[in-house]
Design an enzyme around this catalytic site. Structure first.
Site, short mmCIF file in Angstrom:
data_model
loop_
_atom_site.label_atom_id
_atom_site.label_comp_id
_atom_site.label_asym_id
_atom_site.label_seq_id
_atom_site.Cartn_x
_atom_site.Cartn_y
_atom_site.Cartn_z
N SER A 78 -7.14 -5.50 -2.55
CA SER A 78 -6.33 -4.66 -3.56
C SER A 78 -5.07 -3.84 -3.32
O SER A 78 -5.55 -3.64 -1.65
CB SER A 78 -7.49 -3.79 -4.87
OG SER A 78 -7.71 -2.81 -3.81
N ASP A 79 -4.24 -3.16 -3.71
CA ASP A 79 -3.52 -2.51 -3.10
C ASP A 79 -4.39 -1.30 -3.47
O ASP A 79 -5.02 -1.16 -4.09
CB ASP A 79 -2.20 -1.99 -3.98
CG ASP A 79 -1.24 -1.76 -3.03
OD1 ASP A 79 -1.48 -1.35 -2.17
OD2 ASP A 79 0.14 -1.85 -3.72
N TRP A 80 -3.57 -0.09 -2.76
CA TRP A 80 -4.53 1.38 -2.73
C TRP A 80 -4.20 1.67 -4.57
O TRP A 80 -3.14 2.38 -4.94
CB TRP A 80 -4.28 2.19 -1.10
CG TRP A 80 -4.83 2.02 -0.11
CD1 TRP A 80 -5.85 2.33 0.16
CD2 TRP A 80 -4.70 0.51 0.67
NE1 TRP A 80 -5.97 2.07 1.95
CE2 TRP A 80 -5.50 0.69 1.39
CE3 TRP A 80 -4.32 -0.78 0.11
CZ2 TRP A 80 -5.62 -0.49 2.49
CZ3 TRP A 80 -4.51 -1.08 0.78
CH2 TRP A 80 -5.34 -1.50 2.21
N MET A 106 1.09 -1.46 0.21
CA MET A 106 -0.13 0.10 -0.29
C MET A 106 1.13 1.45 -0.02
O MET A 106 2.07 1.13 0.78
CB MET A 106 -1.04 -0.17 1.01
CG MET A 106 -2.17 0.52 1.15
SD MET A 106 -2.38 2.77 1.04
CE MET A 106 -1.77 1.87 3.13
#
Length: 759
Positions: free
Chosen positions: A284-286, A1
């Site tokens: 998810s990643d940010w 993140m």
């Protein structure tokens, strides 16, 4: 993140959220030494319970659980308290689903730009330093400590567990990961994750998969064939998931073979959920989501930090897609059930978070960080036994690196605001990380620690900027210790492997003036050393964390015997690496030039998708060097000690399992730890040897111990896509019991039976 920090620094976000900060004050109550026991539940039991809860939820409640808020940009979107942090997902109290609060990361409970005013945490050394310990117990202790602090600060998900393999020595995020070998990285990541989750909170594992460089990470397409990917990066994830059982997997930003990682059916549905039978959820990643229907059907279970994406894909658009049948209701139920299963299996579901922040025993936790640093510092060279510092060294000169005030740390989402504050914090004027990263030091002065560890010596400091004065002082000292730094960060790769700011020239000049010179490197990874022949002693200290000064001083003075081993190859020249410079760096440079020439249209200049090819395949790191016939500066697994060790009476057995046993003896005069390593290859295959086993062994002078290493079977195997699965070819195998990846002084052969294994 990552990108959320950029948003914090824009539009006055930091000030707006500071008033809601929750600060844990120092008190001797919560410690990493006594983590809560994990609950007993099988994945099947947890999933059955999750399914029963999902059956009671409305459609709107299900949708609300598969997208998370980004607290700094989520005002008015929840009635619940938003702790300034990475992420927030409301619960459903009527069926017992708890609120989830997420924080970065692997090196401690992050508070990068002090969005929680005054809140500090214990900072571990970089993950590369932990990897250099070759000790799963060190990794587990660090995870348990930061997990305890996370719970005390009311977080129940840590975005930890970075396990991406180091494919390029210039990677800006290499310091956050665990090196270049899938067995070492997988074993230690698994231990770290298990430590975090012993506190009944979730640890992620990330970034799935092939986040091997920062240049263009939001758009690049990582290209590699399936067998090579299975034998390298995916194997590291597989081992770590087996060992640590993380509640969640975080998808990477980049594409893999043409598809975004967050909507990659091969990675998420076929490998993770089908082949590995992973029960938890994929987040998810940010800022890493690109679609609704494709992402959901390809296996993404939750959109994180939704405000940072171009759209809230898993909110109203997902509801509409379910109602139209584009995403089956069964798939939405699976998304929610996986989220609940991850929480249930780790104990986060059933262990309420405290209503207020709890006291933390920071003094005890600092010892965890210091032990990790001491175990991971690597003595690269010690010509003439110049170290440990002799009692006869009465006049010592310490030079540069900010050693008078602290030790440098890496930048990005893993940045911890450590206990004691930041004596140096420098904002950036340019670069991909300029909006959210700062060059930050931990307040652990090697100079002060050396003075305490060697009270009989006169120890002076110079910052090295006045070269004439520095050299004059060096000639008058008994020994000179030069601290050199290299700052690396998420979102930027380093353009080369030279020490920045003319530090190579400084070290060379000092070594010429003072033959007894020690170089202490606090870097994010490998650097070249044009001065190496002139410097008798070199210590690789990585980013040593908030007790790094004390750890370095203890190693230099011999209070602690160095035992770290390199988890990453140090090339002799940049040209030895598979890619000697970051792929795409020239594209970025061109875009910056074009934007500068036409400021009015600067917004039109954006980096488009470009390929990054990995022709080395599964021969990552030291295997690439062997394959190419290149001699590195320092090999994977290398590390010296103040004592000596001998290996004797080797025996090897084959058949269904490859096992070696041998006797390790401390032949020196000091207690110390050794790390025997097992490398294996099949005779006639022309394939480089691979690390198949290792063990850290601590011995007193004269003590011997019989060590047995059993080879990880997937290291012996080739991945066969036609099975599909792993295939060990029957025949003769060559085995090396070694001190590093190039050591062939003790080799044996044995015969293995042919066998196959599931993916």
């Amino acid at each position: 993140m990552s990108r959320f920090i950029a948003a914090l620094l824009s539009a006055g976000a930091v000030g707006a959220i500071a008033s809601t900060a929750v600060v844990a004050q120092e008190a001797p109550k919560v410690s990493a030494q006594k983590p809560s026991a994990r609950p007993v539940a099988t994945p099947k039991q947890a999933r059955a319970r999750a399914d029963s809860i999902v059956a009671k939820l409305t459609l709107d409640e299900k949708i609300a659980l598969v997208h998370g808020l980004f607290p700094p940009m989520a005002d008015g979107k929840t009635q619940n308290e938003l702790i300034p942090s990475a992420g927030h997902i409301d619960g459903v109290p009527r069926v017992g689903i708890p609120i989830v609060r997420e924080s970065d990361a692997s090196l401690g409970v992050a508070n990068q730009v002090e969005q929680r005013k005054g809140d500090v945490a214990t900072a571990l050394p970089s993950s590369l330093a932990t990897a250099a310990s070759f000790d799963p117990e060190i990794a587990r202790a660090g995870g348990a400590m930061i997990g305890a602090e996370a719970r005390a600060k009311r977080f129940n998900v840590l975005l930890a567990g970075g396990v991406n393999l180091t494919r390029d020595p210039w990677g800006g995020r290499n310091f956050e990961y665990l090196g270049e070998d899938p067995l070492l990285a997988g074993e230690l990541a698994g231990a770290h994750i298990a430590g975090v989750q012993s506190n009944r909170i979730v640890s992620t594992i990330k970034h799935f998969a092939l986040n091997a460089q920062e240049t263009g990470r939001m758009v690049l397409d990582a290209q590699i064939d399936e067998a090579a990917l299975r034998e390298s990066d995916l194997l590291a994830f597989q081992i770590a998931i087996e060992k640590g059982k993380p509640g969640s997997v975080m998808a990477a930003y980049n594409k893999v073979n043409g598809h975004w990682a967050s909507e990659n059916d091969f990675l998420l549905n076929q490998v993770l959920k089908r082949d590995w039978n992973y029960p938890g959820w994929v987040m998810s990643d940010w800022g890493g989501v690109h679609s609704t229907v494709k992402a959901a059907n390809a296996g993404l279970d939750q959109q994180s930090g939704q405000e940072l994406d171009k759209a809230m894909f898993f909110a109203a658009p997902l509801k509409a897609a379910v109602e139209k049948g584009e995403v089956p209701m069964k798939r939405l139920d699976d998304m929610v059930a996986r989220y609940l299963t991850g929480l249930i299996l780790t104990g986060a579901f059933d262990t309420p978070m405290p209503a207020t922040a709890q006291p933390i025993d920071y003094a005890a936790n600092a010892q965890v960080a210091q032990r990790a640093a001491e175990a991971g510092i690597v003595l690269l060279k010690n010509e003439g036994d110049i170290l440990p510092l002799a009692a006869s060294a009465k006049k010592i000169l310490v030079i540069g690196g900010g050693a008078d005030v602290g030790v440098i740390s890496g930048g990005g989402s893993s940045q911890v605001r450590s206990v004691g504050g930041a004596p140096i914090e420098i904002p950036l004027a340019y670069g991909g990380s300029a909006s959210f990263a700062r060059i930050t030091y931990h307040a652990s002065s090697p100079l002060a620690a050396l003075r305490k560890a060697a009270p009989g010596a006169t120890i002076e400091f110079t910052d090295g900027r006045n070269l004439n004065a520095t050299l004059e002082a060096a000639t008058k000292a008994d020994i000179a210790i030069v601290f050199a730094t290299q700052w690396t960060t998420e979102a930027d790769d380093v353009p080369n492997l030279r020490l920045p700011d003319h530090q190579d020239a400084l070290i060379a000049a000092v070594a010429k003036a003072q033959p007894k010179t020690v170089a202490v490197l606090t870097t994010g990874g490998p650097v070249t050393m044009p001065w190496l022949d002139a410097v008798p002693a070199v210590l690789q200290a990585w980013y040593p964390g908030q007790r790094g000064g004390e750890a370095i001083a203890n190693i230099l003075t011999g209070k602690v015997n160095p035992s770290g081993r390199l988890p990453i190859t140090f090339p002799a020249r940049e040209s030895q690496a598979p890619r000697p410079t970051p792929v795409g760096l020239d594209l970025l440079t061109g875009l910056a030039r074009d934007a500068a020439a036409n400021p009015a249209a600067a917004g039109d200049f954006s980096l488009k998708t470009f390929p990054v090819k990995y022709p080395e395949g599964s021969d990552v790191g030291y295997r690439w060097y062997e394959r190419q016939g290149n001699t590195p500066l320092f090999a994977f697994g290398h590390g010296l000690s103040y004592t000596s060790f001998a290996y004797a009476q080797p025996q090897v057995s084959g058949g269904k399992t490859l096992t070696v046993s041998f006797t390790v003896t401390n032949t020196g005069k000091r207690a110390g730890a050794d790390v025997p390593q097992l490398y294996v290859t099949r005779e006639g295959s022309n394939k480089p040897m691979r690390l198949a086993g290792f063990q850290r062994v601590t011995l007193n002078p004269g003590e011997s111990r019989r060590v047995t290493l059993t080879a990880e079977p997937r290291i012996l195997a080739d991945y066969d896509t036609s099975l599909p699965g792993w295939r060990i070819a029957g025949g003769t195998y060559r085995v090396a019991i070694a001190r590093d990846a190039t050591d062939r002084s003790m080799t044996l052969t044995t015969t293995l039976d042919a066998t196959t294994m599931k993916p």
